[in-house]
Design an enzyme around this catalytic site. Sequence first.
Site, PDB file in Angstrom:
ATOM      1  N   SER A  38      39.374  57.664  28.677  1.00 25.72           N
ATOM      2  CA  SER A  38      38.179  58.518  28.680  1.00 25.72           C
ATOM      3  C   SER A  38      37.014  57.888  29.435  1.00 25.72           C
ATOM      4  O   SER A  38      35.852  58.097  29.093  1.00 25.72           O
ATOM      5  CB  SER A  38      37.776  58.836  27.244  1.00 25.72           C
ATOM      6  N   GLY A  39      37.316  57.097  30.483  1.00 22.14           N
ATOM      7  CA  GLY A  39      36.256  56.592  31.355  1.00 22.14           C
ATOM      8  C   GLY A  39      35.995  57.596  32.473  1.00 22.14           C
ATOM      9  O   GLY A  39      36.397  58.765  32.392  1.00 22.14           O
ATOM     10  N   ALA A  41      37.294  58.021  35.388  1.00 24.35           N
ATOM     11  CA  ALA A  41      38.471  58.614  36.037  1.00 24.35           C
ATOM     12  C   ALA A  41      39.082  59.691  35.135  1.00 24.35           C
ATOM     13  O   ALA A  41      39.328  60.826  35.571  1.00 24.35           O
ATOM     14  CB  ALA A  41      39.496  57.528  36.348  1.00 24.35           C
ATOM     15  N   SER A  67      35.898  51.014  29.684  1.00 26.38           N
ATOM     16  CA  SER A  67      35.233  50.073  30.599  1.00 26.38           C
ATOM     17  C   SER A  67      34.028  50.677  31.311  1.00 26.38           C
ATOM     18  O   SER A  67      33.078  49.966  31.641  1.00 26.38           O
ATOM     19  CB  SER A  67      36.227  49.600  31.669  1.00 26.38           C
ATOM     20  N   ARG A  69      31.470  52.394  30.552  1.00 29.66           N
ATOM     21  CA  ARG A  69      30.115  52.236  29.990  1.00 29.66           C
ATOM     22  C   ARG A  69      29.561  50.824  30.177  1.00 29.66           C
ATOM     23  O   ARG A  69      28.365  50.590  30.048  1.00 29.66           O
ATOM     24  CB  ARG A  69      30.088  52.610  28.507  1.00 29.66           C
ATOM     25  N   GLY A  73      26.431  47.235  37.752  1.00 33.74           N
ATOM     26  CA  GLY A  73      25.979  47.291  39.147  1.00 33.74           C
ATOM     27  C   GLY A  73      25.654  48.688  39.604  1.00 33.74           C
ATOM     28  O   GLY A  73      24.493  49.026  39.885  1.00 33.74           O
ATOM     29  N   GLY A  74      26.649  49.549  39.734  1.00 30.36           N
ATOM     30  CA  GLY A  74      26.378  50.897  40.176  1.00 30.36           C
ATOM     31  C   GLY A  74      27.572  51.540  40.830  1.00 30.36           C
ATOM     32  O   GLY A  74      28.710  51.128  40.616  1.00 30.36           O
ATOM     33  N   GLU A 139      24.872  45.188  47.267  1.00 26.06           N
ATOM     34  CA  GLU A 139      25.589  44.124  46.543  1.00 26.06           C
ATOM     35  C   GLU A 139      26.456  43.373  47.539  1.00 26.06           C
ATOM     36  O   GLU A 139      26.597  43.783  48.693  1.00 26.06           O
ATOM     37  CB  GLU A 139      26.449  44.719  45.421  1.00 26.06           C
ATOM     38  N   ASP A 239      47.822  48.605  28.618  1.00 28.06           N
ATOM     39  CA  ASP A 239      48.769  49.572  28.040  1.00 28.06           C
ATOM     40  C   ASP A 239      49.318  50.539  29.098  1.00 28.06           C
ATOM     41  O   ASP A 239      50.507  50.853  29.100  1.00 28.06           O
ATOM     42  CB  ASP A 239      48.090  50.385  26.930  1.00 28.06           C
ATOM     43  N   HIS A 260      34.925  37.709  37.863  1.00 28.50           N
ATOM     44  CA  HIS A 260      33.487  37.787  38.128  1.00 28.50           C
ATOM     45  C   HIS A 260      32.900  36.398  37.917  1.00 28.50           C
ATOM     46  O   HIS A 260      33.163  35.761  36.899  1.00 28.50           O
ATOM     47  CB  HIS A 260      32.811  38.801  37.203  1.00 28.50           C
ATOM     48  N   ARG A 309      32.376  37.528  45.735  1.00 26.83           N
ATOM     49  CA  ARG A 309      32.451  37.011  44.365  1.00 26.83           C
ATOM     50  C   ARG A 309      33.619  36.060  44.146  1.00 26.83           C
ATOM     51  O   ARG A 309      33.532  35.160  43.312  1.00 26.83           O
ATOM     52  CB  ARG A 309      32.440  38.145  43.352  1.00 26.83           C
ATOM     53  N   HIS A 370      37.625  40.207  35.518  1.00 22.06           N
ATOM     54  CA  HIS A 370      36.713  41.359  35.637  1.00 22.06           C
ATOM     55  C   HIS A 370      37.427  42.643  36.022  1.00 22.06           C
ATOM     56  O   HIS A 370      37.150  43.697  35.455  1.00 22.06           O
ATOM     57  CB  HIS A 370      35.651  41.010  36.685  1.00 22.06           C
ATOM     58  N   ARG A 405      38.544  44.015  45.520  1.00 20.97           N
ATOM     59  CA  ARG A 405      37.702  45.218  45.468  1.00 20.97           C
ATOM     60  C   ARG A 405      36.271  44.911  45.913  1.00 20.97           C
ATOM     61  O   ARG A 405      35.680  43.915  45.508  1.00 20.97           O
ATOM     62  CB  ARG A 405      37.668  45.728  44.019  1.00 20.97           C
TER      63      ARG A 405
END
Length: 560
Positions: A38-39, A41, A67, A69, A73-74, A139, A239, A260, A309, A370, A405
């Site tokens: 339920s993020g 995506a 994840s 919430r 960063g943005g 960033e 999972d 991170h 990073r 991360h 990423r």
Amino acid sequence: MTSTQDRPVDGAPAPLPLLLRSAAAGWSTYADIVVVGSGIAGLTAALRARELGSVLVVTKDNLSAGSTRWAQGGIAAAIGPGDSPDQHLADTMVAGAGLCDEAAVRTLVTEGPDALQELIDLGTRFDTAESGALQLTREGGHHRNRIVHAGGDATGAEIQRALVAAVHRAPDIEVVEHALVLDLLLGDDGAVAGATLHVMGEGQRDGVGAVRCRAVILASGGMGQVFDATTNPSVSTGDGMALALRAGATLRDVEFVQFHPTVMWLGDDSRGQQPLVSEAVRGEGAFLVDHDGRRFMQGQHELADLAPRDVVAKAITRRMRETSTPHMWLDARGFGEQKWTERFPTILASCREHGIDPVTELIPVAPACHYASGGVATDLDGRTTVPGLYACGEVACSGVHGANRLASNSLLEGLVFGRRIAADLARALPEGREPAAERRTPGLVDPAVVAELQHRMSEDAGVMRDRDGLARTLGAVGKLSADSRSIPCTEAWEATNLATVSTALLLAAQAREETRGSHWREDFPDTADDWAGHLDTTMESDGRLQVTYTRSTTPRGTNA
Ligand code: SIN
């Protein structure tokens, strides 16, 4: 698929459970489309797919707990003056270190601005300038200001709020909270027929049940809990990747795990989810120092503290080893109270909650797991290699991230590919089918081994890796994964999933004898042209994992 150099690499030393052992389903239900997670995506896909039939969203905790919430960063989108999708594409491809799928990245950057507008239309309140225009920041790795944020450093929380509110306004979307999807039900042809799940305390739907459906959209996030310390919430136990493997799907490039660099260090005994100190803090001028107050990033990279990073994570890890200390320090005292309060209210509150006042004190930081750049292999429409199974967001490997990423591309990926999956289902919703009699042998890993597994993974499969460490931990994880007599329960199901994705990660990390993106091999410090391809992992019928290397960059999806 163009494939010039397919070759199998070593298989896992020990078989893994082909199915999670559980009680027989005590209840059943039906939905046309099941969304797992339920993020950003999952909820984006659910909100679009509701026009196609009945939609059931299954989420492991409550609707807001994934994840998304936690993202500070943005969300990146090429909408600023002078910016273009081509420039966003170029930056993404550089970060991905030769393994991005250009078509997937092009899809992301060209559809990104529209998808972002849809999120705004849904009610997401991003930070704006006095003119009303969206505020855009930068960033690591971006050559333009293109990061949209909300509440200063609370972007994910605001997006999640808006999406959950939209789901609440859509009574035709059914939600089951506190539910772990165990395995897929498959038809005789190997296509998705439904899923088994375990629900905690949902009235009539309590305990193990089955949902029949025509398609499953996996959007269950990452696997950060494989390591001792992570920015991921406790639900991120791999999972989705594990159940996809057991159902016959292919995982791709799971060795590429992003660490991170600046995660708040809370003591040797602190495990699980740790507070993130956003890269944006260094973007605003904060810098790293060692225990003698020396700025050790200068001279390491032209961008010093704002280097990519993975470079910063490695430099911190090295300095920690050289000085035999468990963390370094982040100095953001120069911001003053006002900047901390206005720009980074979430991080300020989190520091103070842990007894650190960043206005006057240094913040102890260390790298932590991360983001999983690899995952369940999909094509441009989110289709996996199992007909009727789709994947999007962190659980998926859409080809967008390659070996590393680019910052703030993940929320965008969830948004864009969640929409594309719904569009694909609108073109052809799979036929429903009867689940075949289950022939896979169930098993379970003992939850008591999880702490040992996480410790070994952190020691040997974390920021820096080498052959001996990976082989040692692969052997140990094989032993820890031996089938146990544990009573089926959430902890045992999670332990089995953690052991499964750990094994996949170790095998791929061992096979890739080079350093590329976020995969750093101390014994193979250079990037090798020979390795400019993908490592695909599948589960054999005896529960052993098989890893295959292919130079192809063409995404795979067979459920056309
Ligand atoms: C951060 O704010 O440093 C993390 C952003 C991201 O992972 O994209």
